[in-house]
Design a protein around this motif. Structure first.
Motif, PDB file in Angstrom:
ATOM      1  N   GLU A   1      -0.951   3.155  -2.679  1.00  0.00           N
ATOM      2  CA  GLU A   1      -1.638   4.422  -2.428  1.00  0.00           C
ATOM      3  C   GLU A   1      -0.681   5.569  -2.146  1.00  0.00           C
ATOM      4  N   VAL A   2       0.468   5.260  -1.541  1.00  0.00           N
ATOM      5  CA  VAL A   2       1.455   6.289  -1.190  1.00  0.00           C
ATOM      6  C   VAL A   2       2.797   5.847  -1.752  1.00  0.00           C
ATOM      7  N   CYS A   3       3.419   6.717  -2.563  1.00  0.00           N
ATOM      8  CA  CYS A   3       4.723   6.361  -3.121  1.00  0.00           C
ATOM      9  C   CYS A   3       5.536   7.616  -3.397  1.00  0.00           C
ATOM     10  N   ASP A   4       6.845   7.402  -3.495  1.00  0.00           N
ATOM     11  CA  ASP A   4       7.752   8.459  -3.905  1.00  0.00           C
ATOM     12  C   ASP A   4       8.721   7.856  -4.921  1.00  0.00           C
ATOM     13  N   SER A   5       9.787   8.546  -5.213  1.00  0.00           N
ATOM     14  CA  SER A   5      10.717   8.072  -6.236  1.00  0.00           C
ATOM     15  C   SER A   5      11.352   6.732  -5.869  1.00  0.00           C
ATOM     16  N   SER A   6      11.302   6.351  -4.615  1.00  0.00           N
ATOM     17  CA  SER A   6      11.826   5.048  -4.200  1.00  0.00           C
ATOM     18  C   SER A   6      11.063   3.911  -4.870  1.00  0.00           C
ATOM     19  N   ALA A   7       9.794   4.111  -5.125  1.00  0.00           N
ATOM     20  CA  ALA A   7       8.995   3.090  -5.808  1.00  0.00           C
ATOM     21  C   ALA A   7       9.537   2.849  -7.219  1.00  0.00           C
ATOM     22  N   VAL A   8       9.912   3.925  -7.886  1.00  0.00           N
ATOM     23  CA  VAL A   8      10.494   3.809  -9.223  1.00  0.00           C
ATOM     24  C   VAL A   8      11.827   3.062  -9.133  1.00  0.00           C
ATOM     25  N   ALA A   9      12.637   3.406  -8.133  1.00  0.00           N
ATOM     26  CA  ALA A   9      13.940   2.743  -7.964  1.00  0.00           C
ATOM     27  C   ALA A   9      13.769   1.248  -7.698  1.00  0.00           C
ATOM     28  N   VAL A  10      12.805   0.871  -6.886  1.00  0.00           N
ATOM     29  CA  VAL A  10      12.554  -0.543  -6.594  1.00  0.00           C
ATOM     30  C   VAL A  10      12.163  -1.279  -7.869  1.00  0.00           C
ATOM     31  N   LEU A  11      11.254  -0.703  -8.640  1.00  0.00           N
ATOM     32  CA  LEU A  11      10.823  -1.351  -9.877  1.00  0.00           C
ATOM     33  C   LEU A  11      11.960  -1.467 -10.891  1.00  0.00           C
ATOM     34  N   LEU A  12      12.778  -0.439 -10.981  1.00  0.00           N
ATOM     35  CA  LEU A  12      13.909  -0.490 -11.909  1.00  0.00           C
ATOM     36  C   LEU A  12      14.932  -1.547 -11.485  1.00  0.00           C
ATOM     37  N   GLU A  13      15.158  -1.679 -10.189  1.00  0.00           N
ATOM     38  CA  GLU A  13      16.090  -2.701  -9.711  1.00  0.00           C
ATOM     39  C   GLU A  13      15.534  -4.100  -9.967  1.00  0.00           C
TER      40      GLU A  13
ATOM     41  N   GLN B   1      11.649  -8.381  -0.207  1.00  0.00           N
ATOM     42  CA  GLN B   1      10.509  -9.287  -0.308  1.00  0.00           C
ATOM     43  C   GLN B   1      10.219  -9.661  -1.762  1.00  0.00           C
ATOM     44  N   LEU B   2      10.174  -8.664  -2.627  1.00  0.00           N
ATOM     45  CA  LEU B   2       9.906  -8.944  -4.036  1.00  0.00           C
ATOM     46  C   LEU B   2      11.072  -9.688  -4.673  1.00  0.00           C
ATOM     47  N   GLY B   3      12.287  -9.348  -4.278  1.00  0.00           N
ATOM     48  CA  GLY B   3      13.460 -10.042  -4.798  1.00  0.00           C
ATOM     49  C   GLY B   3      13.458 -11.508  -4.425  1.00  0.00           C
ATOM     50  N   THR B   4      13.046 -11.817  -3.193  1.00  0.00           N
ATOM     51  CA  THR B   4      12.947 -13.209  -2.742  1.00  0.00           C
ATOM     52  C   THR B   4      11.882 -13.945  -3.546  1.00  0.00           C
ATOM     53  N   ALA B   5      10.732 -13.309  -3.727  1.00  0.00           N
ATOM     54  CA  ALA B   5       9.659 -13.921  -4.511  1.00  0.00           C
ATOM     55  C   ALA B   5      10.113 -14.141  -5.958  1.00  0.00           C
ATOM     56  N   LEU B   6      10.817 -13.165  -6.481  1.00  0.00           N
ATOM     57  CA  LEU B   6      11.317 -13.225  -7.854  1.00  0.00           C
ATOM     58  C   LEU B   6      12.333 -14.351  -8.025  1.00  0.00           C
TER      59      LEU B   6
ATOM     60  N   GLN C   1       0.826  -1.202   0.000  1.00  0.00           N
ATOM     61  CA  GLN C   1       0.000   0.000   0.000  1.00  0.00           C
ATOM     62  C   GLN C   1       0.865   1.258   0.000  1.00  0.00           C
ATOM     63  N   GLN C   2       2.018   1.190   0.651  1.00  0.00           N
ATOM     64  CA  GLN C   2       2.921   2.339   0.727  1.00  0.00           C
ATOM     65  C   GLN C   2       4.323   1.894   0.315  1.00  0.00           C
ATOM     66  N   LEU C   3       4.930   2.672  -0.577  1.00  0.00           N
ATOM     67  CA  LEU C   3       6.297   2.377  -1.014  1.00  0.00           C
ATOM     68  C   LEU C   3       7.058   3.688  -1.152  1.00  0.00           C
ATOM     69  N   THR C   4       7.689   4.052  -0.035  1.00  0.00           N
ATOM     70  CA  THR C   4       8.515   5.261   0.016  1.00  0.00           C
ATOM     71  C   THR C   4       9.910   4.835   0.458  1.00  0.00           C
ATOM     72  N   LEU C   5      10.766   5.781   0.695  1.00  0.00           N
ATOM     73  CA  LEU C   5      12.130   5.486   1.120  1.00  0.00           C
ATOM     74  C   LEU C   5      12.148   4.555   2.340  1.00  0.00           C
ATOM     75  N   ASN C   6      11.207   4.758   3.254  1.00  0.00           N
ATOM     76  CA  ASN C   6      11.151   3.943   4.472  1.00  0.00           C
ATOM     77  C   ASN C   6      10.870   2.466   4.192  1.00  0.00           C
ATOM     78  N   GLU C   7      10.128   2.163   3.143  1.00  0.00           N
ATOM     79  CA  GLU C   7       9.745   0.785   2.830  1.00  0.00           C
ATOM     80  C   GLU C   7      10.543   0.174   1.686  1.00  0.00           C
ATOM     81  N   ALA C   8      11.370   0.948   1.029  1.00  0.00           N
ATOM     82  CA  ALA C   8      12.030   0.509  -0.204  1.00  0.00           C
ATOM     83  C   ALA C   8      12.897  -0.731  -0.015  1.00  0.00           C
ATOM     84  N   VAL C   9      13.765  -0.739   0.981  1.00  0.00           N
ATOM     85  CA  VAL C   9      14.688  -1.863   1.166  1.00  0.00           C
ATOM     86  C   VAL C   9      13.910  -3.140   1.468  1.00  0.00           C
TER      87      VAL C   9
END
Length: 98
Positions: free
Chosen positions: A50-62, A29-34, A16-24
């Motif tokens: 629902e809540v995101c910042d540029s960290s969400a983009v960084a997570v998806l790109l990684e 979690q997604l990397g393990t699933a992947l 629901q939220q993906l900001t700098l605080n949740e990015a790592v």
């Protein structure tokens, strides 16, 4: 008959939220699933985001980078407008089609 080599896509969801605080944690979690998937493509459902910042983009790109290194692809679906705006702002629209 179940054959893992026949799996075309695997799915995961963004939180629901993906900001700098949740990015790592989200990336871990997604990397393990992947890592456990044998599918040629990983599909990430962003509809719950629902809540995101540029960290969400960084997570998806990684995640995309990791998948490409394995010869796989990433598809992001149900992208909320805020994430779409951030992806566009950073000129990444063609890298994360959705």
């Amino acid at each position: 008959m179940s054959d893992d080599s026949m799996v075309v896509a695997a799915a995961a969801r963004l939180p629901q939220q993906l900001t700098l605080n949740e990015a790592v944690q989200t990336l871990e979690q997604l990397g393990t699933a992947l890592a456990s998937q044998t599918a040629a493509s990983l599909q990430i459902d962003a509809s719950g985001l629902e809540v995101c910042d540029s960290s969400a983009v960084a997570v998806l790109l990684e995640l995309r980078r990791r998948l490409l290194a394995q010869g796989k692809t990433l598809q992001v679906t149900h992208i909320p407008q805020r994430l779409r705006d951030l992806v566009g702002l950073y000129g990444m629209s063609e890298l994360l089609p959705g």
